[in-house]
Design a protein around this motif. Structure first.
Motif, PDB file in Angstrom:
ATOM      1  N   ALA A  41       0.828  -1.205   0.000  1.00  0.00           N
ATOM      2  CA  ALA A  41       0.000   0.000   0.000  1.00  0.00           C
ATOM      3  C   ALA A  41       0.860   1.252   0.000  1.00  0.00           C
ATOM      4  O   ALA A  41       0.551   2.235  -0.683  1.00  0.00           O
ATOM      5  CB  ALA A  41      -0.932  -0.008   1.205  1.00  0.00           C
ATOM      6  N   ARG A  42       1.949   1.227   0.769  1.00  0.00           N
ATOM      7  CA  ARG A  42       2.833   2.390   0.813  1.00  0.00           C
ATOM      8  C   ARG A  42       3.548   2.582  -0.511  1.00  0.00           C
ATOM      9  O   ARG A  42       3.759   3.707  -0.962  1.00  0.00           O
ATOM     10  CB  ARG A  42       3.862   2.231   1.943  1.00  0.00           C
ATOM     11  CG  ARG A  42       3.254   2.292   3.332  1.00  0.00           C
ATOM     12  CD  ARG A  42       4.332   2.559   4.372  1.00  0.00           C
ATOM     13  NE  ARG A  42       5.379   1.550   4.359  1.00  0.00           N
ATOM     14  CZ  ARG A  42       5.371   0.454   5.105  1.00  0.00           C
ATOM     15  NH1 ARG A  42       4.340   0.206   5.904  1.00  0.00           N
ATOM     16  NH2 ARG A  42       6.356  -0.405   5.056  1.00  0.00           N
ATOM     17  N   ALA A  43       3.945   1.473  -1.142  1.00  0.00           N
ATOM     18  CA  ALA A  43       4.681   1.565  -2.397  1.00  0.00           C
ATOM     19  C   ALA A  43       3.791   2.032  -3.542  1.00  0.00           C
ATOM     20  O   ALA A  43       4.279   2.568  -4.540  1.00  0.00           O
ATOM     21  CB  ALA A  43       5.298   0.215  -2.740  1.00  0.00           C
ATOM     22  N   ALA A  44       2.493   1.841  -3.403  1.00  0.00           N
ATOM     23  CA  ALA A  44       1.572   2.184  -4.482  1.00  0.00           C
ATOM     24  C   ALA A  44       1.407   3.685  -4.644  1.00  0.00           C
ATOM     25  O   ALA A  44       0.934   4.152  -5.675  1.00  0.00           O
ATOM     26  CB  ALA A  44       0.211   1.536  -4.232  1.00  0.00           C
ATOM     27  N   LYS A  45       1.780   4.446  -3.650  1.00  0.00           N
ATOM     28  CA  LYS A  45       1.633   5.902  -3.726  1.00  0.00           C
ATOM     29  C   LYS A  45       2.867   6.574  -3.144  1.00  0.00           C
ATOM     30  O   LYS A  45       3.391   6.145  -2.129  1.00  0.00           O
ATOM     31  CB  LYS A  45       0.383   6.334  -2.951  1.00  0.00           C
ATOM     32  CG  LYS A  45       0.353   5.868  -1.495  1.00  0.00           C
ATOM     33  CD  LYS A  45      -0.930   6.265  -0.814  1.00  0.00           C
ATOM     34  CE  LYS A  45      -0.943   5.768   0.644  1.00  0.00           C
ATOM     35  NZ  LYS A  45      -2.183   6.112   1.356  1.00  0.00           N
ATOM     36  N   PRO A  46       3.354   7.630  -3.780  1.00  0.00           N
ATOM     37  CA  PRO A  46       4.511   8.336  -3.237  1.00  0.00           C
ATOM     38  C   PRO A  46       4.136   9.034  -1.944  1.00  0.00           C
ATOM     39  O   PRO A  46       3.024   9.532  -1.788  1.00  0.00           O
ATOM     40  CB  PRO A  46       4.853   9.344  -4.340  1.00  0.00           C
ATOM     41  CG  PRO A  46       3.571   9.538  -5.085  1.00  0.00           C
ATOM     42  CD  PRO A  46       2.869   8.214  -5.040  1.00  0.00           C
ATOM     43  N   TYR A  47       5.067   9.066  -1.015  1.00  0.00           N
ATOM     44  CA  TYR A  47       4.774   9.654   0.290  1.00  0.00           C
ATOM     45  C   TYR A  47       4.795  11.174   0.212  1.00  0.00           C
ATOM     46  O   TYR A  47       5.705  11.774  -0.342  1.00  0.00           O
ATOM     47  CB  TYR A  47       5.777   9.181   1.332  1.00  0.00           C
ATOM     48  CG  TYR A  47       5.501   9.745   2.704  1.00  0.00           C
ATOM     49  CD1 TYR A  47       4.477   9.232   3.489  1.00  0.00           C
ATOM     50  CD2 TYR A  47       6.241  10.821   3.195  1.00  0.00           C
ATOM     51  CE1 TYR A  47       4.202   9.754   4.747  1.00  0.00           C
ATOM     52  CE2 TYR A  47       5.974  11.346   4.449  1.00  0.00           C
ATOM     53  CZ  TYR A  47       4.952  10.813   5.215  1.00  0.00           C
ATOM     54  OH  TYR A  47       4.670  11.344   6.449  1.00  0.00           O
ATOM     55  N   GLU A  48       3.785  11.803   0.780  1.00  0.00           N
ATOM     56  CA  GLU A  48       3.717  13.249   0.871  1.00  0.00           C
ATOM     57  C   GLU A  48       3.841  13.644   2.339  1.00  0.00           C
ATOM     58  O   GLU A  48       3.025  13.238   3.161  1.00  0.00           O
ATOM     59  CB  GLU A  48       2.382  13.769   0.307  1.00  0.00           C
ATOM     60  CG  GLU A  48       2.209  13.568  -1.193  1.00  0.00           C
ATOM     61  CD  GLU A  48       3.151  14.450  -2.000  1.00  0.00           C
ATOM     62  OE1 GLU A  48       3.604  15.485  -1.456  1.00  0.00           O
ATOM     63  OE2 GLU A  48       3.444  14.094  -3.159  1.00  0.00           O
ATOM     64  N   PRO A  49       4.858  14.422   2.698  1.00  0.00           N
ATOM     65  CA  PRO A  49       5.040  14.797   4.103  1.00  0.00           C
ATOM     66  C   PRO A  49       3.839  15.578   4.637  1.00  0.00           C
ATOM     67  O   PRO A  49       3.263  16.410   3.925  1.00  0.00           O
ATOM     68  CB  PRO A  49       6.310  15.648   4.087  1.00  0.00           C
ATOM     69  CG  PRO A  49       6.465  16.106   2.673  1.00  0.00           C
ATOM     70  CD  PRO A  49       5.894  15.017   1.819  1.00  0.00           C
TER      71      PRO A  49
END
Length: 237
Positions: A41-49
């Motif tokens: 799930a985390r890899a499917a979307k880039p992290y936004e701070p």
């Protein structure tokens, strides 16, 4: 800080012998409220701070890349998701300083054994520290930290660690100490808190993670543990 990758890796391995077994629980003890999230799930979307601004995020990414760099011995802080871990910690009671005694008087010059002696919580230390460092870099070198050449970035971190650069808002040593400590925590904490992606920190030191039972291997010294690590969330490395 050191320019020799091998001793730095050995330092991380020595560091993790005891703390790695506690960080999985330690993140919860420090009040992390973010629930489990699968690696997929985390890899499917880039992290936004959520806390750091764009400029602050650029600083964090550039700085932690020096503290634990990727090399022949394994992935570094960037691959492990350390910036995400630090940002997520800013939204916890730890980030807000709710777990500490934050009333005065404050005496920053006393010995460390007497506890934290600033009127700033971690969120404020990071915000003030990054702003002060970027302002110093612009004044001294014409660019913010993240835009400087790598060797110069490395030297600036060394100077922060040694207290050779002075800030008005926060002691540079204190700022660096938070950055270094949180970087190491993000590299070895349970992946459910955003760092240690793919359990790269645990794999490097051979830590089994949150496996329910590995007592059969306690009495087998120097025998390599044959199974990969497991996160609190149940993910396997």
């Amino acid at each position: 800080m050191t320019e020799d990758a091998k001793p730095r890796r050995r330092f991380l391995q020595a560091l993790a012998i005891v703390p790695a077994s506690t960080l999985a629980v330690g993140a919860m003890a420090t009040g992390c409220t973010n629930g489990p999230e699968s690696a997929a799930a985390r890899a499917a979307k880039p992290y936004e701070p959520t806390y750091f601004t764009k400029a602050e995020w650029a600083f964090i990414v550039a700085a932690v890349d020096h503290l634990i760099p990727a090399d022949d011995y394994g992935p570094g802080a960037i691959e492990a998701g350390v910036p995400e871990f630090i940002d997520r910690q800013m939204e916890t009671p730890f980030g807000h300083g709710k777990l500490w005694y934050m009333q005065g008087p404050f005496h920053p010059d006393v010995v460390p054994e007497l506890g934290y002696q600033l009127n700033q919580n971690p969120r404020e230390v990071y915000r003030n520290g990054i702003q002060a460092c970027d302002a110093w870099c612009v004044k001294t070198h014409g660019k913010v930290y993240a835009e400087l050449d790598k060797p110069l970035q490395e030297q600036i971190l060394k100077d922060l660690q040694g207290g050779k650069i002075e800030f008005e808002t926060v002691p540079s040593r204190t700022f660096f100490s938070f950055l270094l400590s949180n970087t190491k925590e993000g590299f070895f904490a349970d992946p459910m808190y955003g760092g240690n992606k793919n359990m790269v920190g645990w794999k490097m030191v051979g830590f089994p993670g949150a496996r329910a039972d590995y007592m059969d291997w306690v009495d087998q010294p120097n025998v390599k543990y044959p199974y990969g690590p497991v996160s609190i969330s149940g993910e396997k490395g």
